[in-house]
Write an enzyme that holds these catalytic residues in place. Structure first.
Site, PDB file in Angstrom:
ATOM      1  N   ASP A 111      47.253 112.445 102.960  1.00 33.87           N
ATOM      2  CA  ASP A 111      47.512 111.917 101.626  1.00 33.87           C
ATOM      3  C   ASP A 111      49.019 111.679 101.476  1.00 33.87           C
ATOM      4  O   ASP A 111      49.817 112.631 101.553  1.00 33.87           O
ATOM      5  CB  ASP A 111      47.015 112.943 100.589  1.00 33.87           C
ATOM      6  CG  ASP A 111      47.099 112.422  99.168  1.00 33.87           C
ATOM      7  OD1 ASP A 111      47.977 111.581  98.885  1.00 33.87           O
ATOM      8  OD2 ASP A 111      46.299 112.871  98.335  1.00 33.87           O
TER       9      ASP A 111
ATOM     10  N   ASP B 113      44.548 100.944  96.074  1.00 31.23           N
ATOM     11  CA  ASP B 113      43.292 100.917  95.305  1.00 31.23           C
ATOM     12  C   ASP B 113      43.612 101.183  93.835  1.00 31.23           C
ATOM     13  O   ASP B 113      44.303 102.157  93.527  1.00 31.23           O
ATOM     14  CB  ASP B 113      42.341 102.016  95.800  1.00 31.23           C
ATOM     15  CG  ASP B 113      42.062 101.894  97.289  1.00 31.23           C
ATOM     16  OD1 ASP B 113      41.447 100.907  97.698  1.00 31.23           O
ATOM     17  OD2 ASP B 113      42.470 102.811  98.039  1.00 31.23           O
TER      18      ASP B 113
ATOM     19  N   ASP C  42      46.876  92.539  93.774  1.00 25.62           N
ATOM     20  CA  ASP C  42      46.192  91.402  93.146  1.00 25.62           C
ATOM     21  C   ASP C  42      45.744  91.764  91.729  1.00 25.62           C
ATOM     22  O   ASP C  42      45.235  90.917  91.019  1.00 25.62           O
ATOM     23  CB  ASP C  42      44.953  91.027  93.968  1.00 25.62           C
ATOM     24  CG  ASP C  42      43.985  92.185  94.067  1.00 25.62           C
ATOM     25  OD1 ASP C  42      44.421  93.285  94.437  1.00 25.62           O
ATOM     26  OD2 ASP C  42      42.790  92.013  93.733  1.00 25.62           O
TER      27      ASP C  42
ATOM     28  N   THR D 240      49.372  91.607 105.052  1.00 28.43           N
ATOM     29  CA  THR D 240      48.339  92.620 105.312  1.00 28.43           C
ATOM     30  C   THR D 240      46.953  91.978 105.302  1.00 28.43           C
ATOM     31  O   THR D 240      46.788  90.834 104.871  1.00 28.43           O
ATOM     32  CB  THR D 240      48.358  93.717 104.216  1.00 28.43           C
ATOM     33  OG1 THR D 240      47.855  93.158 103.005  1.00 28.43           O
ATOM     34  CG2 THR D 240      49.739  94.303 103.998  1.00 28.43           C
TER      35      THR D 240
ATOM     36  N   PHE E 193      44.462  92.750 103.345  1.00 26.77           N
ATOM     37  CA  PHE E 193      44.020  92.455 101.982  1.00 26.77           C
ATOM     38  C   PHE E 193      44.707  91.208 101.436  1.00 26.77           C
ATOM     39  O   PHE E 193      44.100  90.432 100.710  1.00 26.77           O
ATOM     40  CB  PHE E 193      44.240  93.660 101.054  1.00 26.77           C
ATOM     41  CG  PHE E 193      43.036  94.558 100.999  1.00 26.77           C
ATOM     42  CD1 PHE E 193      42.687  95.355 102.071  1.00 26.77           C
ATOM     43  CD2 PHE E 193      42.224  94.588  99.873  1.00 26.77           C
ATOM     44  CE1 PHE E 193      41.566  96.172 102.039  1.00 26.77           C
ATOM     45  CE2 PHE E 193      41.091  95.398  99.822  1.00 26.77           C
ATOM     46  CZ  PHE E 193      40.775  96.193 100.907  1.00 26.77           C
TER      47      PHE E 193
HETATM   48  C1  SAM Z   1      42.946  98.446  99.236  1.00 26.62           C
HETATM   49  S1  SAM Z   1      43.403  99.182 100.730  1.00 26.62           S
HETATM   50  C2  SAM Z   1      44.809  98.180 101.252  1.00 26.62           C
HETATM   51  C3  SAM Z   1      45.096  98.299 102.728  1.00 26.62           C
HETATM   52  C4  SAM Z   1      46.333  97.536 103.218  1.00 26.62           C
HETATM   53  N1  SAM Z   1      47.537  97.998 102.553  1.00 26.62           N
HETATM   54  C5  SAM Z   1      46.171  96.050 103.025  1.00 26.62           C
HETATM   55  O1  SAM Z   1      46.852  95.503 102.134  1.00 26.62           O
HETATM   56  O2  SAM Z   1      45.389  95.450 103.760  1.00 26.62           O
HETATM   57  C6  SAM Z   1      44.205 100.680 100.201  1.00 26.62           C
HETATM   58  C7  SAM Z   1      44.409 101.661 101.338  1.00 26.62           C
HETATM   59  O3  SAM Z   1      45.135 102.791 100.864  1.00 26.62           O
HETATM   60  C8  SAM Z   1      44.561 103.968 101.426  1.00 26.62           C
HETATM   61  N2  SAM Z   1      44.914 105.104 100.543  1.00 26.62           N
HETATM   62  C9  SAM Z   1      44.426 105.352  99.308  1.00 26.62           C
HETATM   63  N3  SAM Z   1      44.989 106.474  98.791  1.00 26.62           N
HETATM   64  C10 SAM Z   1      45.860 106.930  99.727  1.00 26.62           C
HETATM   65  C11 SAM Z   1      46.727 108.061  99.788  1.00 26.62           C
HETATM   66  N4  SAM Z   1      46.816 108.925  98.766  1.00 26.62           N
HETATM   67  N5  SAM Z   1      47.476 108.248 100.900  1.00 26.62           N
HETATM   68  C12 SAM Z   1      47.380 107.367 101.939  1.00 26.62           C
HETATM   69  N6  SAM Z   1      46.564 106.288 101.936  1.00 26.62           N
HETATM   70  C13 SAM Z   1      45.823 106.065 100.850  1.00 26.62           C
HETATM   71  C14 SAM Z   1      43.076 103.648 101.471  1.00 26.62           C
HETATM   72  O4  SAM Z   1      42.358 104.471 102.349  1.00 26.62           O
HETATM   73  C15 SAM Z   1      43.102 102.182 101.904  1.00 26.62           C
HETATM   74  O5  SAM Z   1      43.106 102.048 103.306  1.00 26.62           O
END
Ligand code: SAM
Length: 221
Positions: A105, A128, A164, A196, A198
């Site tokens: 985390d 997210d 977004d 990225t 996304f």
């Molecule tokens: C919507 S995805 C976006 C992935 C990437 N940044 C992209 O733009 O393609 C959000 C990512 O953040 C990770 N994530 C969420 N909370 C997190 C945290 N507290 N620490 C590390 N990673 C986290 C999720 O597992 C996910 O892979």
């Protein structure tokens, strides 16, 4: 990710940091003192600047930037094991010695394992949004996280943010404004490329992308 698609754990070990996470790490993952701040020069074997990507997902940013900028070290922090292993496989196939990954985390990791003023840039792309009240505790961009970002950045270092989700953008920008050492700076528009996975997906869908960049200015306290 199907196990067949990823490399064996022992081949991924040089790219994975041994930080607290349900035990999937190979025994020879990069061993760190269990609670001390991490010594980046020792970990990477050089004094190059270090940049973090938080929530790297499928790792496109880390693999493209890691190849394009061999004189910069990159640490990716991702909470999901399956994305960590997928990205570690991609990094290992490219033999990127300047990219390492921590499956944990990021909110905990910045607070507990990173010294003040050591990071040259922090990249947070498409976190997210977690709108539902019962999920709010999973939200990445809290005031505390923003303060930790400001603390670990070097003077002049940049916080890069894209999403977004317009409401998330507005809320985050409002919060970042309250952190005196973070000053708004011109944000790179993405141009024709994408940073990225996304971003690629959302651009293909024609969604608007909101971006911001802040620079740490220690004098503004
Ligand atoms: C919507 S995805 C976006 C992935 C990437 N940044 C992209 O733009 O393609 C959000 C990512 O953040 C990770 N994530 C969420 N909370 C997190 C945290 N507290 N620490 C590390 N990673 C986290 C999720 O597992 C996910 O892979």
């Amino acid at each position: 990710m199907r196990a067949a698609c990823r490399m064996p754990l022992d081949a991924l070990a040089p790219y994975l940091l041994d930080v607290p996470h349900p035990g999937f790490l190979p025994p020879d993952a990069l061993i760190l003192e269990p609670s001390a701040p991490i010594d980046w020069a020792c970990l990477f074997g050089n004094e190059h600047p270090i940049e973090f990507e938080v929530g790297f997902g499928k790792g496109l940013f880390l693999t493209t930037q890691g190849q394009a900028r061999p004189d910069t070290n990159f640490l990716g922090i991702e909470i999901e094991r399956k994305y960590t292993l997928l990205t570690a496989t991609r990094v290992a196939r490219l033999s990127l010695a300047n990219v390492k990954l921590a499956c944990t985390d990021a909110r905990w990791f910045l607070k507990e394992r990173v010294r003040d003023a050591v990071v040259s840039a922090l990249h947070v792309y498409f976190p997210d949004p977690w709108w539902k009240t019962r999920h709010r505790k999973r939200k990445l961009f809290t005031r505390e996280f923003a303060e930790q970002c400001a603390r670990v950045l070097k003077n002049g270092g940049g916080l890069h943010f894209a999403t977004d989700v317009e409401d998330y953008f507005t809320e985050t920008i409002g919060m970042l404004k309250q952190i005196p050492t973070l000053q708004p700076a011109d944000s790179e528009d993405g141009g024709d490329g994408y940073l990225t996975n996304f971003e690629r997906k959302y651009r293909l869908e024609g969604r608007a992308i909101h971006r911001a960049r802040y620079e740490k200015n220690q004098a503004c306290v």
